[in-house]
Design an enzyme around this catalytic site. Structure first.
Site, short mmCIF file in Angstrom:
data_model
loop_
_atom_site.label_atom_id
_atom_site.label_comp_id
_atom_site.label_asym_id
_atom_site.label_seq_id
_atom_site.Cartn_x
_atom_site.Cartn_y
_atom_site.Cartn_z
N SER A 183 0.78 -1.23 0.00
CA SER A 183 0.00 0.00 0.00
C SER A 183 0.82 1.28 0.00
O SER A 183 0.34 2.31 -0.46
CB SER A 183 -0.96 0.00 1.19
N HIS A 211 -5.17 -3.54 -2.71
CA HIS A 211 -4.85 -2.60 -3.79
C HIS A 211 -4.79 -3.29 -5.14
O HIS A 211 -4.27 -2.71 -6.11
CB HIS A 211 -3.52 -1.89 -3.49
N LYS A 242 -11.84 0.35 -1.92
CA LYS A 242 -10.84 0.99 -2.78
C LYS A 242 -11.34 0.97 -4.22
O LYS A 242 -12.30 1.66 -4.53
CB LYS A 242 -9.48 0.36 -2.52
C1 LIG Z 1 -6.92 -0.16 3.15
C2 LIG Z 1 -6.31 -1.44 3.48
C3 LIG Z 1 -6.91 -2.34 4.34
C4 LIG Z 1 -8.13 -1.97 5.16
O1 LIG Z 1 -9.25 -1.94 4.41
P1 LIG Z 1 -10.46 -1.02 4.90
O2 LIG Z 1 -11.62 -1.55 4.15
O3 LIG Z 1 -10.10 0.37 4.54
O4 LIG Z 1 -10.58 -1.21 6.38
C5 LIG Z 1 -6.35 -3.58 4.49
N1 LIG Z 1 -5.22 -3.92 3.87
C6 LIG Z 1 -4.58 -3.07 3.06
C7 LIG Z 1 -3.34 -3.49 2.38
C8 LIG Z 1 -5.09 -1.80 2.85
O5 LIG Z 1 -4.44 -0.95 2.07
#
Ligand SMILES: *Cc1c(COP(=O)(O)O)cnc(C)c1O
Length: 390
Positions: A183, A211, A242
Protein backbone atom coordinates in the site's frame (compact mmCIF):
# COMPACT_ATOMS: atom_id res chain seq x y z
CA UNK A 1 -6.14 21.49 31.81
CA UNK A 2 -6.64 18.46 34.08
CA UNK A 3 -3.95 15.82 34.53
CA UNK A 4 -5.54 13.49 31.99
CA UNK A 5 -5.63 16.05 29.19
CA UNK A 6 -2.22 17.37 30.25
CA UNK A 7 -0.70 13.92 29.76
CA UNK A 8 -2.22 13.54 26.30
CA UNK A 9 -1.26 17.07 25.28
CA UNK A 10 2.38 16.36 26.18
CA UNK A 11 2.36 13.29 23.97
CA UNK A 12 0.86 15.27 21.09
CA UNK A 13 3.50 17.96 21.54
CA UNK A 14 6.20 15.29 21.27
CA UNK A 15 4.68 14.10 17.98
CA UNK A 16 4.53 17.68 16.75
CA UNK A 17 8.23 18.19 17.53
CA UNK A 18 9.10 15.16 15.36
CA UNK A 19 6.95 16.26 12.44
CA UNK A 20 4.65 13.32 13.15
CA UNK A 21 1.47 14.99 14.38
CA UNK A 22 -1.53 14.25 12.21
CA UNK A 23 -4.56 16.38 11.69
CA UNK A 24 -7.90 15.89 10.03
CA UNK A 25 -8.66 18.00 7.01
CA UNK A 26 -12.23 18.95 6.34
CA UNK A 27 -13.43 17.95 2.87
CA UNK A 28 -16.64 19.89 2.25
CA UNK A 29 -17.37 18.81 -1.32
CA UNK A 30 -16.33 16.06 -3.70
CA UNK A 31 -16.83 15.95 -7.45
CA UNK A 32 -14.96 13.06 -9.07
CA UNK A 33 -11.26 13.78 -8.59
CA UNK A 34 -11.89 17.32 -7.32
CA UNK A 35 -12.40 18.10 -3.69
CA UNK A 36 -12.81 21.19 -1.58
CA UNK A 37 -10.60 20.91 1.47
CA UNK A 38 -10.39 23.62 4.10
CA UNK A 39 -11.99 25.93 1.57
CA UNK A 40 -9.58 25.17 -1.29
CA UNK A 41 -10.38 23.32 -4.49
CA UNK A 42 -7.76 20.62 -5.13
CA UNK A 43 -7.15 17.73 -7.52
CA UNK A 44 -7.24 14.66 -5.33
CA UNK A 45 -4.26 12.28 -5.61
CA UNK A 46 -4.92 10.74 -2.22
CA UNK A 47 -7.92 8.48 -2.86
CA UNK A 48 -7.82 4.73 -3.34
CA UNK A 49 -10.84 5.01 -5.62
CA UNK A 50 -8.68 3.74 -8.48
CA UNK A 51 -11.46 3.29 -11.01
CA UNK A 52 -13.54 6.30 -10.06
CA UNK A 53 -16.43 4.13 -8.88
CA UNK A 54 -17.08 5.85 -5.53
CA UNK A 55 -19.13 8.53 -7.26
CA UNK A 56 -20.39 6.35 -10.16
CA UNK A 57 -24.17 6.63 -10.77
CA UNK A 58 -24.63 2.84 -10.67
CA UNK A 59 -23.17 2.66 -7.14
CA UNK A 60 -25.07 5.71 -5.92
CA UNK A 61 -28.35 4.32 -7.22
CA UNK A 62 -27.71 0.88 -5.75
CA UNK A 63 -27.04 2.47 -2.36
CA UNK A 64 -30.17 4.60 -2.53
CA UNK A 65 -32.34 1.67 -3.54
CA UNK A 66 -30.98 -0.41 -0.66
CA UNK A 67 -31.82 2.37 1.79
CA UNK A 68 -35.38 2.51 0.44
CA UNK A 69 -35.79 -1.26 0.60
CA UNK A 70 -33.90 -2.15 3.78
CA UNK A 71 -33.33 1.05 5.73
CA UNK A 72 -30.33 3.04 6.83
CA UNK A 73 -29.05 0.47 9.30
CA UNK A 74 -28.87 -3.33 9.44
CA UNK A 75 -30.27 -3.36 12.97
CA UNK A 76 -28.20 -6.20 14.37
CA UNK A 77 -25.21 -8.45 13.88
CA UNK A 78 -25.37 -10.95 11.04
CA UNK A 79 -25.97 -13.91 13.36
CA UNK A 80 -28.97 -12.16 14.90
CA UNK A 81 -31.41 -10.51 12.48
CA UNK A 82 -28.85 -8.52 10.48
CA UNK A 83 -28.14 -10.97 7.65
CA UNK A 84 -30.09 -9.19 4.93
CA UNK A 85 -30.65 -10.08 1.30
CA UNK A 86 -27.99 -7.56 0.10
CA UNK A 87 -25.32 -9.28 2.22
CA UNK A 88 -26.09 -12.68 0.76
CA UNK A 89 -26.26 -11.30 -2.79
CA UNK A 90 -22.93 -9.57 -2.34
CA UNK A 91 -21.29 -12.71 -0.97
CA UNK A 92 -22.58 -14.85 -3.83
CA UNK A 93 -21.33 -12.26 -6.31
CA UNK A 94 -17.94 -12.08 -4.59
CA UNK A 95 -17.52 -15.85 -4.66
CA UNK A 96 -18.45 -15.96 -8.36
CA UNK A 97 -16.10 -13.06 -9.06
CA UNK A 98 -13.17 -14.61 -7.19
CA UNK A 99 -13.89 -18.13 -8.46
CA UNK A 100 -14.17 -19.50 -4.92
CA UNK A 101 -16.83 -21.67 -3.33
CA UNK A 102 -17.84 -18.96 -0.88
CA UNK A 103 -17.16 -15.47 0.44
CA UNK A 104 -17.91 -13.48 3.57
CA UNK A 105 -18.25 -9.71 3.92
CA UNK A 106 -17.16 -7.61 6.89
CA UNK A 107 -17.76 -3.97 7.86
CA UNK A 108 -14.23 -3.09 6.73
CA UNK A 109 -11.03 -4.63 5.47
CA UNK A 110 -9.58 -3.93 8.89
CA UNK A 111 -12.33 -5.97 10.54
CA UNK A 112 -11.84 -8.77 8.00
CA UNK A 113 -8.15 -8.97 8.89
CA UNK A 114 -8.64 -8.85 12.65
CA UNK A 115 -11.42 -11.44 12.66
CA UNK A 116 -9.89 -13.84 10.18
CA UNK A 117 -6.32 -14.00 11.42
CA UNK A 118 -7.54 -14.41 14.99
CA UNK A 119 -9.84 -17.24 13.93
CA UNK A 120 -7.16 -19.09 11.99
CA UNK A 121 -4.18 -18.85 14.32
CA UNK A 122 -3.56 -18.65 18.04
CA UNK A 123 -1.16 -19.73 20.75
CA UNK A 124 1.06 -22.55 19.51
CA UNK A 125 0.72 -21.48 15.89
CA UNK A 126 3.17 -19.47 13.78
CA UNK A 127 2.35 -16.45 11.64
CA UNK A 128 4.94 -15.30 9.13
CA UNK A 129 4.49 -11.78 7.78
CA UNK A 130 6.14 -9.66 5.13
CA UNK A 131 7.81 -6.69 6.83
CA UNK A 132 5.63 -4.21 4.92
CA UNK A 133 2.14 -5.66 5.35
CA UNK A 134 -0.62 -3.23 6.31
CA UNK A 135 -1.08 -2.34 9.97
CA UNK A 136 -4.40 -4.20 10.19
CA UNK A 137 -2.56 -7.45 9.47
CA UNK A 138 0.16 -6.62 11.99
CA UNK A 139 -2.47 -5.82 14.62
CA UNK A 140 -4.40 -8.97 13.72
CA UNK A 141 -1.30 -11.14 14.04
CA UNK A 142 -0.35 -9.58 17.38
CA UNK A 143 -3.84 -9.98 18.79
CA UNK A 144 -4.02 -13.63 17.73
CA UNK A 145 -1.48 -14.74 20.33
CA UNK A 146 0.43 -16.77 17.72
CA UNK A 147 4.23 -16.67 17.51
CA UNK A 148 5.17 -14.01 14.97
CA UNK A 149 8.06 -13.96 12.53
CA UNK A 150 8.70 -11.22 9.98
CA UNK A 151 10.64 -11.61 6.72
CA UNK A 152 12.38 -8.84 4.84
CA UNK A 153 10.05 -7.31 2.27
CA UNK A 154 9.53 -9.71 -0.65
CA UNK A 155 12.61 -11.73 0.37
CA UNK A 156 11.86 -15.34 -0.61
CA UNK A 157 15.02 -16.77 0.92
CA UNK A 158 14.11 -15.27 4.31
CA UNK A 159 10.55 -16.56 3.96
CA UNK A 160 11.86 -20.08 3.30
CA UNK A 161 14.19 -19.87 6.30
CA UNK A 162 11.19 -19.03 8.48
CA UNK A 163 9.02 -21.75 6.95
CA UNK A 164 11.79 -24.22 7.71
CA UNK A 165 12.11 -22.87 11.25
CA UNK A 166 8.37 -23.20 11.80
CA UNK A 167 8.43 -26.79 10.54
CA UNK A 168 11.27 -27.61 12.95
CA UNK A 169 9.22 -26.14 15.81
CA UNK A 170 6.45 -28.54 14.92
CA UNK A 171 3.92 -25.69 14.71
CA UNK A 172 0.38 -26.98 14.29
CA UNK A 173 -0.48 -24.16 11.88
CA UNK A 174 1.85 -21.92 9.91
CA UNK A 175 0.07 -18.99 8.31
CA UNK A 176 1.95 -16.81 5.82
CA UNK A 177 0.49 -13.33 5.35
CA UNK A 178 1.35 -10.97 2.55
CA UNK A 179 -0.21 -8.48 0.14
CA UNK A 180 -0.35 -8.59 -3.62
CA UNK A 181 0.30 -4.84 -4.04
CA UNK A 182 1.91 -3.02 -1.12
CA UNK A 183 0.00 0.00 0.00
CA UNK A 184 2.80 2.50 0.60
CA UNK A 185 5.34 1.33 -1.99
CA UNK A 186 3.09 0.22 -4.82
CA UNK A 187 5.22 -2.81 -5.61
CA UNK A 188 3.98 -6.38 -6.00
CA UNK A 189 4.77 -9.59 -4.13
CA UNK A 190 6.39 -12.50 -6.03
CA UNK A 191 3.18 -14.45 -5.60
CA UNK A 192 3.94 -17.51 -7.70
CA UNK A 193 7.13 -18.14 -5.77
CA UNK A 194 5.46 -17.51 -2.42
CA UNK A 195 2.71 -19.99 -3.28
CA UNK A 196 5.34 -22.58 -4.29
CA UNK A 197 7.19 -22.11 -1.01
CA UNK A 198 4.21 -22.29 1.32
CA UNK A 199 2.94 -25.39 -0.52
CA UNK A 200 6.32 -27.07 -0.19
CA UNK A 201 6.22 -26.55 3.58
CA UNK A 202 2.53 -27.29 4.03
CA UNK A 203 1.82 -23.77 5.27
CA UNK A 204 -1.27 -21.67 4.52
CA UNK A 205 -1.36 -18.34 2.74
CA UNK A 206 -3.56 -15.35 3.51
CA UNK A 207 -3.28 -12.80 0.72
CA UNK A 208 -4.53 -9.23 1.08
CA UNK A 209 -5.56 -7.95 -2.34
CA UNK A 210 -6.68 -4.53 -1.07
CA UNK A 211 -4.85 -2.60 -3.79
CA UNK A 212 -5.26 -5.23 -6.50
CA UNK A 213 -8.96 -6.12 -6.37
CA UNK A 214 -10.68 -4.57 -9.36
CA UNK A 215 -7.38 -3.85 -11.08
CA UNK A 216 -5.64 -7.09 -12.12
CA UNK A 217 -6.76 -10.25 -13.85
CA UNK A 218 -9.23 -10.51 -16.72
CA UNK A 219 -12.22 -9.12 -14.78
CA UNK A 220 -10.33 -7.38 -11.99
CA UNK A 221 -10.25 -10.45 -9.72
CA UNK A 222 -6.80 -9.58 -8.41
CA UNK A 223 -3.13 -10.35 -8.83
CA UNK A 224 -3.38 -14.00 -7.76
CA UNK A 225 -5.85 -14.55 -10.57
CA UNK A 226 -3.67 -12.70 -13.07
CA UNK A 227 -0.72 -14.91 -12.10
CA UNK A 228 -2.82 -18.09 -12.18
CA UNK A 229 -2.35 -19.00 -8.50
CA UNK A 230 -5.67 -17.90 -6.98
CA UNK A 231 -6.81 -21.52 -6.55
CA UNK A 232 -3.80 -22.20 -4.33
CA UNK A 233 -4.35 -19.29 -1.92
CA UNK A 234 -6.26 -20.57 1.10
CA UNK A 235 -7.51 -17.17 2.29
CA UNK A 236 -8.12 -14.36 -0.19
CA UNK A 237 -8.81 -11.05 1.46
CA UNK A 238 -9.69 -7.66 0.07
CA UNK A 239 -11.51 -4.44 0.70
CA UNK A 240 -14.66 -3.16 -0.96
CA UNK A 241 -13.57 0.40 -0.21
CA UNK A 242 -10.84 0.99 -2.78
CA UNK A 243 -11.20 0.18 -6.49
CA UNK A 244 -14.65 -1.30 -5.81
CA UNK A 245 -15.85 2.13 -4.74
CA UNK A 246 -17.91 1.30 -1.63
CA UNK A 247 -16.88 0.13 1.84
CA UNK A 248 -16.36 -3.14 3.66
CA UNK A 249 -13.98 -6.05 3.59
CA UNK A 250 -14.24 -9.58 2.27
CA UNK A 251 -12.73 -13.02 2.60
CA UNK A 252 -13.06 -15.45 -0.30
CA UNK A 253 -12.23 -19.13 -0.10
CA UNK A 254 -13.70 -22.54 0.57
CA UNK A 255 -17.19 -23.14 1.96
CA UNK A 256 -15.70 -24.57 5.13
CA UNK A 257 -13.48 -21.51 5.59
CA UNK A 258 -16.52 -19.23 5.44
CA UNK A 259 -18.56 -21.47 7.76
CA UNK A 260 -15.61 -21.49 10.15
CA UNK A 261 -15.32 -17.68 10.10
CA UNK A 262 -19.05 -17.27 10.74
CA UNK A 263 -18.43 -19.26 13.92
CA UNK A 264 -15.04 -17.92 14.92
CA UNK A 265 -14.29 -14.47 13.49
CA UNK A 266 -15.01 -12.22 16.45
CA UNK A 267 -15.13 -8.99 14.43
CA UNK A 268 -17.83 -10.61 12.31
CA UNK A 269 -19.82 -12.12 15.16
CA UNK A 270 -19.82 -9.25 17.66
CA UNK A 271 -20.46 -6.31 15.35
CA UNK A 272 -23.51 -4.84 13.66
CA UNK A 273 -23.82 -5.99 10.05
CA UNK A 274 -22.59 -3.61 7.31
CA UNK A 275 -25.29 -1.10 6.39
CA UNK A 276 -27.45 -2.03 3.36
CA UNK A 277 -26.25 0.99 1.35
CA UNK A 278 -22.56 0.06 1.53
CA UNK A 279 -23.32 -3.57 0.76
CA UNK A 280 -25.48 -2.79 -2.25
CA UNK A 281 -22.96 -0.26 -3.56
CA UNK A 282 -20.20 -2.87 -3.20
CA UNK A 283 -22.30 -5.36 -5.17
CA UNK A 284 -22.72 -2.78 -7.94
CA UNK A 285 -18.95 -2.21 -7.85
CA UNK A 286 -18.17 -5.92 -8.10
CA UNK A 287 -20.54 -6.21 -11.08
CA UNK A 288 -19.19 -3.13 -12.79
CA UNK A 289 -15.51 -4.07 -12.71
CA UNK A 290 -16.31 -7.24 -14.66
CA UNK A 291 -18.03 -5.40 -17.53
CA UNK A 292 -16.42 -3.84 -20.62
CA UNK A 293 -16.74 -0.50 -18.84
CA UNK A 294 -14.62 -1.92 -16.01
CA UNK A 295 -11.98 -3.06 -18.52
CA UNK A 296 -11.99 0.39 -20.15
CA UNK A 297 -11.51 2.06 -16.79
CA UNK A 298 -8.59 -0.24 -15.99
CA UNK A 299 -7.01 0.59 -19.34
CA UNK A 300 -7.41 4.32 -18.73
CA UNK A 301 -5.85 3.95 -15.29
CA UNK A 302 -2.78 2.14 -16.70
CA UNK A 303 -2.39 4.88 -19.30
CA UNK A 304 -2.31 7.50 -16.55
CA UNK A 305 0.18 5.44 -14.57
CA UNK A 306 2.46 5.10 -17.61
CA UNK A 307 2.24 8.85 -18.12
CA UNK A 308 3.19 9.65 -14.52
CA UNK A 309 5.89 7.09 -13.75
CA UNK A 310 8.85 8.64 -15.59
CA UNK A 311 8.31 12.01 -13.88
CA UNK A 312 8.41 10.28 -10.49
CA UNK A 313 11.76 8.76 -11.40
CA UNK A 314 10.15 5.31 -11.60
CA UNK A 315 10.99 3.05 -14.55
CA UNK A 316 8.43 3.55 -17.32
CA UNK A 317 8.26 -0.20 -17.88
CA UNK A 318 6.09 -2.57 -15.85
CA UNK A 319 3.12 -0.35 -14.99
CA UNK A 320 2.86 -2.23 -11.74
CA UNK A 321 0.29 -0.39 -9.70
CA UNK A 322 -1.75 2.74 -9.24
CA UNK A 323 0.36 3.79 -6.24
CA UNK A 324 3.42 5.90 -6.97
CA UNK A 325 5.68 6.64 -4.02
CA UNK A 326 8.01 9.61 -4.07
CA UNK A 327 10.36 8.82 -1.20
CA UNK A 328 11.81 11.98 0.33
CA UNK A 329 13.30 10.69 3.59
CA UNK A 330 12.91 13.16 6.44
CA UNK A 331 9.39 13.79 7.73
CA UNK A 332 9.90 17.53 7.30
CA UNK A 333 10.81 17.18 3.61
CA UNK A 334 7.65 15.24 2.87
CA UNK A 335 5.50 17.80 4.68
CA UNK A 336 7.20 20.66 2.86
CA UNK A 337 6.77 19.18 -0.62
CA UNK A 338 3.16 18.20 0.12
CA UNK A 339 2.46 21.77 1.18
CA UNK A 340 4.10 23.15 -1.98
CA UNK A 341 1.89 20.88 -4.10
CA UNK A 342 -1.17 22.02 -2.17
CA UNK A 343 -0.23 25.61 -3.03
CA UNK A 344 -0.43 24.50 -6.66
CA UNK A 345 -3.87 22.99 -6.23
CA UNK A 346 -2.87 19.34 -5.84
CA UNK A 347 -3.68 17.18 -2.87
CA UNK A 348 -0.92 14.60 -2.41
CA UNK A 349 -0.58 13.26 1.12
CA UNK A 350 2.71 13.08 3.00
CA UNK A 351 3.03 9.61 4.49
CA UNK A 352 5.07 9.43 7.67
CA UNK A 353 6.00 7.16 10.55
CA UNK A 354 4.36 4.98 11.81
CA UNK A 355 2.64 4.32 8.47
CA UNK A 356 6.14 3.89 7.00
CA UNK A 357 9.54 3.59 8.72
CA UNK A 358 11.17 6.69 10.21
CA UNK A 359 13.06 8.74 7.65
CA UNK A 360 11.26 6.94 4.86
CA UNK A 361 8.64 9.66 4.61
CA UNK A 362 7.19 10.06 1.19
CA UNK A 363 4.49 11.45 -0.97
CA UNK A 364 2.04 8.77 -1.94
CA UNK A 365 0.39 9.53 -5.23
CA UNK A 366 -2.57 7.39 -6.13
CA UNK A 367 -3.94 7.63 -9.61
CA UNK A 368 -7.43 6.95 -10.80
CA UNK A 369 -9.11 6.22 -14.11
CA UNK A 370 -11.08 9.38 -13.34
CA UNK A 371 -7.97 11.58 -13.62
CA UNK A 372 -7.57 13.21 -17.00
CA UNK A 373 -4.26 13.31 -18.88
CA UNK A 374 -4.20 17.04 -18.04
CA UNK A 375 -4.56 16.30 -14.32
CA UNK A 376 -1.54 14.00 -14.51
CA UNK A 377 0.45 16.53 -16.54
CA UNK A 378 -0.29 19.15 -13.90
CA UNK A 379 0.93 16.74 -11.24
CA UNK A 380 4.16 15.79 -12.98
CA UNK A 381 5.00 19.44 -13.78
CA UNK A 382 4.36 20.45 -10.20
CA UNK A 383 6.39 17.56 -8.77
CA UNK A 384 9.33 18.46 -11.03
CA UNK A 385 9.11 22.06 -9.87
CA UNK A 386 8.79 21.49 -6.14
CA UNK A 387 10.48 18.20 -5.24
CA UNK A 388 13.82 19.89 -4.57
CA UNK A 389 12.44 23.00 -2.87
CA UNK A 390 14.54 23.70 0.22
C1 LIG B 1 -6.92 -0.16 3.15
C2 LIG B 1 -6.31 -1.44 3.48
C3 LIG B 1 -6.91 -2.34 4.34
C4 LIG B 1 -8.13 -1.97 5.16
O1 LIG B 1 -9.25 -1.94 4.41
P1 LIG B 1 -10.46 -1.02 4.90
O2 LIG B 1 -11.62 -1.55 4.15
O3 LIG B 1 -10.10 0.37 4.54
O4 LIG B 1 -10.58 -1.21 6.38
C5 LIG B 1 -6.35 -3.58 4.49
N1 LIG B 1 -5.22 -3.92 3.87
C6 LIG B 1 -4.58 -3.07 3.06
C7 LIG B 1 -3.34 -3.49 2.38
C8 LIG B 1 -5.09 -1.80 2.85
O5 LIG B 1 -4.44 -0.95 2.07
Amino acid sequence: MNAFDQSLAEQLAALEAQGLRRQLRNVSAVAGTRLVQDGRSLINFAANDYLGLATHPALREAAQRAISDFGAGSGAARLLSGSLAPHLELEEALAAFKGTAAALSFTSGYAAAIGTVGALAGRGDVIILDKLVHSCLVDAARLSGATLRVFRHNDLARLEDLLEWSTRQGARTTLVITESVFSMDGDCAPLREIVESKDRFGAWLMLDEAHATGLYGPGGQGLASELGVAGRVEVQMGTLGKALGAAGGYIAGSRVLVDFLVNRARSFIFSTAPVPAQTAAALAGVSLVQTPEGAERRQRLWERVAQARPAMGLPATAAQSAILPLILGPESAALRVAEALRERGLYVPAIRYPTVARNQARLRISLSAAHTAEDVAQLTDAVAAVRHTP
